[in-house]
Design an enzyme around this catalytic site. Structure first.
Site, PDB file in Angstrom:
ATOM      1  N   GLU A  13       0.831  -1.195   0.000  1.00 14.86           N
ATOM      2  CA  GLU A  13       0.000   0.000   0.000  1.00 14.86           C
ATOM      3  C   GLU A  13       0.868   1.249   0.000  1.00 14.86           C
ATOM      4  OE1 GLU A  13      -2.491  -0.296   3.425  1.00 14.86           O
ATOM      5  OE2 GLU A  13      -0.896   0.147   4.842  1.00 14.86           O
ATOM      6  N   ARG A  71       8.606   5.138  14.159  1.00 19.70           N
ATOM      7  CA  ARG A  71       7.482   6.067  14.297  1.00 19.70           C
ATOM      8  C   ARG A  71       6.278   5.386  14.933  1.00 19.70           C
ATOM      9  NH1 ARG A  71       3.248   3.572  11.451  1.00 19.70           N
ATOM     10  NH2 ARG A  71       3.100   4.177   9.251  1.00 19.70           N
ATOM     11  N   ALA A  98       9.499  -7.679  15.472  1.00 15.54           N
ATOM     12  CA  ALA A  98      10.264  -6.451  15.260  1.00 15.54           C
ATOM     13  C   ALA A  98       9.627  -5.238  15.925  1.00 15.54           C
ATOM     14  CB  ALA A  98      10.421  -6.201  13.753  1.00 15.54           C
ATOM     15  N   GLN A  99       8.297  -5.137  15.872  1.00 13.25           N
ATOM     16  CA  GLN A  99       7.629  -3.976  16.457  1.00 13.25           C
ATOM     17  C   GLN A  99       7.811  -3.920  17.971  1.00 13.25           C
ATOM     18  OE1 GLN A  99       6.145  -1.414  14.962  1.00 13.25           O
ATOM     19  NE2 GLN A  99       6.381  -2.213  12.898  1.00 13.25           N
ATOM     20  N   ASP A 120       5.106 -14.391  23.386  1.00 12.22           N
ATOM     21  CA  ASP A 120       4.946 -14.597  21.951  1.00 12.22           C
ATOM     22  C   ASP A 120       4.552 -16.051  21.724  1.00 12.22           C
ATOM     23  OD1 ASP A 120       5.984 -12.977  19.226  1.00 12.22           O
ATOM     24  OD2 ASP A 120       5.881 -15.158  18.998  1.00 12.22           O
ATOM     25  N   THR A 162       1.088  -8.194  17.187  1.00  9.05           N
ATOM     26  CA  THR A 162       1.141  -9.575  16.723  1.00  9.05           C
ATOM     27  C   THR A 162       0.767  -9.673  15.252  1.00  9.05           C
ATOM     28  OG1 THR A 162      -1.181 -10.114  17.185  1.00  9.05           O
ATOM     29  CG2 THR A 162       0.362 -10.260  19.031  1.00  9.05           C
ATOM     30  N   VAL A 186      -1.372  -2.352  18.308  1.00 10.31           N
ATOM     31  CA  VAL A 186      -0.616  -2.020  17.104  1.00 10.31           C
ATOM     32  C   VAL A 186      -0.852  -3.012  15.961  1.00 10.31           C
ATOM     33  CG1 VAL A 186       1.746  -1.742  16.209  1.00 10.31           C
ATOM     34  CG2 VAL A 186       1.161  -0.873  18.484  1.00 10.31           C
ATOM     35  N   ASP A 189      -4.232  -4.536  11.302  1.00  9.83           N
ATOM     36  CA  ASP A 189      -3.955  -3.761  10.097  1.00  9.83           C
ATOM     37  C   ASP A 189      -4.665  -4.317   8.865  1.00  9.83           C
ATOM     38  OD1 ASP A 189      -2.448  -6.045   9.859  1.00  9.83           O
ATOM     39  OD2 ASP A 189      -0.517  -5.055   9.984  1.00  9.83           O
ATOM     40  N   LYS A 193      -9.012  -8.415  11.235  1.00 11.15           N
ATOM     41  CA  LYS A 193      -7.869  -8.771  12.075  1.00 11.15           C
ATOM     42  C   LYS A 193      -7.923  -7.942  13.347  1.00 11.15           C
ATOM     43  CE  LYS A 193      -2.785  -8.863  12.029  1.00 11.15           C
ATOM     44  NZ  LYS A 193      -1.589  -8.506  11.260  1.00 11.15           N
ATOM     45  N   SER A 254      -3.686   1.965  17.058  1.00 11.88           N
ATOM     46  CA  SER A 254      -2.620   2.440  16.179  1.00 11.88           C
ATOM     47  C   SER A 254      -2.599   1.639  14.887  1.00 11.88           C
ATOM     48  CB  SER A 254      -1.270   2.315  16.897  1.00 11.88           C
ATOM     49  OG  SER A 254      -0.201   2.666  16.059  1.00 11.88           O
TER      50      SER A 254
END
Length: 299
Positions: A13, A71, A98-99, A120, A162, A186, A189, A193, A254
């Site tokens: 995107e 960010r 990673a986040q 996790d 996740t 977070v 997305d 989900k 977020s």
């Protein structure tokens, strides 16, 4: 952008933002959840281009995988600083990819975090988190799936980041929490989900980063507009009144805001120029004759 399921689940995107009369940024970002296990690549890969609005000229190209993580963590820190208690010391992290690194690092910059509980679904990823977090100097206490309820109940601040499947169950249970718990959600997305149970959201002040976007692909897709609190920009502008919510359950939804990418890319470019890092190249050669697009091939 494009959302597809072949050869595997993926998303590409474009995230544009403009500061009127100055610059435009366009981030191209891909999300491919099987990248880490199948290709040893990050699940999120991104690049950001900067353009001059006076002329339209291409100014800079930034590798933005790092910037996206940075960010995203910074946005969570902003929301955490406004909505969580000043003495919040226990941070819980669900999802250790990673986040998680930038989430924990950023929150620890605005709150006196001394305890980090982490979970996790992949034990190997969880075990590697502390080594990836040396920048923060924090020790990580790992918990198993059977301890998720205790993790949520113990947290002052909770971050979820996740790769839960579309249509999957929430990644945390709705249990009795500390009354002042603040959550940075977070990982949602995609439409369908979600990470948080709807019942928890209904009990909380839910603040989306961008309302229209969160209603489609964030935790806010589980709620109606009248059940949502202020967007991130209003949260910052009206922080003095919203800080009253520090004693209650709050959620920052977020999904990623293109303005964050513009700000991050400009800061990154400023630092690169100051430190002499990167390549100074002519990305967009200009013809001497502005009316002759074939000038370059006549030489």
């Amino acid at each position: 952008g494009f959302h597809y399921t072949k050869p595997g689940l993926g998303l590409l995107e474009w995230m544009p933002a403009m500061e009127l009369g100055r610059r435009v940024s366009i981030k191209t970002v891909g999300y491919h959840p099987t990248n880490p296990t199948e290709r040893s690549m990050p699940s999120v890969l991104a690049t950001t281009s900067l353009h001059d609005t006076s002329t339209g000229r291409f100014l800079a190209l930034c590798e933005a995988t790092f910037l996206t993580a940075l960010r995203t963590g910074a946005a969570s820190a902003v929301a955490t600083e406004i909505l969580s208690p000043p003495n919040a010391s226990t941070l819980a992290m669900v999802g250790c990819g990673a986040q998680a690194v930038s989430q924990i690092h950023a929150v620890s910059r605005v709150r006196p975090i001394d305890t980090v509980l982490a979970y996790d679904a992949d034990p190997d990823v969880a075990r590697s988190l502390e080594a990836r977090l040396t920048v923060s100097g924090l020790k990580i206490e790992l918990v198993g799936a059977h301890e998720l309820e205790s993790l949520v109940a113990a947290a002052d601040v909770l971050c979820t980041a996740t790769s839960v499947d579309i249509g999957g169950n929430p990644v945390i249970p709705h249990v009795d929490t500390k009354p002042w718990l603040h959550i940075n959600a977070v990982g949602a997305d995609f439409a369908g989900k979600i990470e948080l149970p709807k019942s928890l959201l209904e009990d909380a002040l839910v603040c989306p980063d961008v309302l229209g976007q969160c209603l489609i692909e964030g935790e806010s897709q589980q709620l109606s507009v009248d059940q949502l609190g202020p967007e991130l920009a209003d949260l910052v502008k009206n922080r003095s009144t919203l800080e009253a919510h520090r004693g209650s359950l709050t959620v920052f939804d977020s999904t990623g805001w293109a303005l964050e990418d513009l700000i991050a890319a400009e800061l990154f470019l400023d630092h690169a120029e100051r430190l002499g890092v990167g390549m100074d190249v002519e990305l967009q050669p200009l013809p001497k004759d502005p009316y002759d697009p074939y000038e370059a091939i006549k030489r």
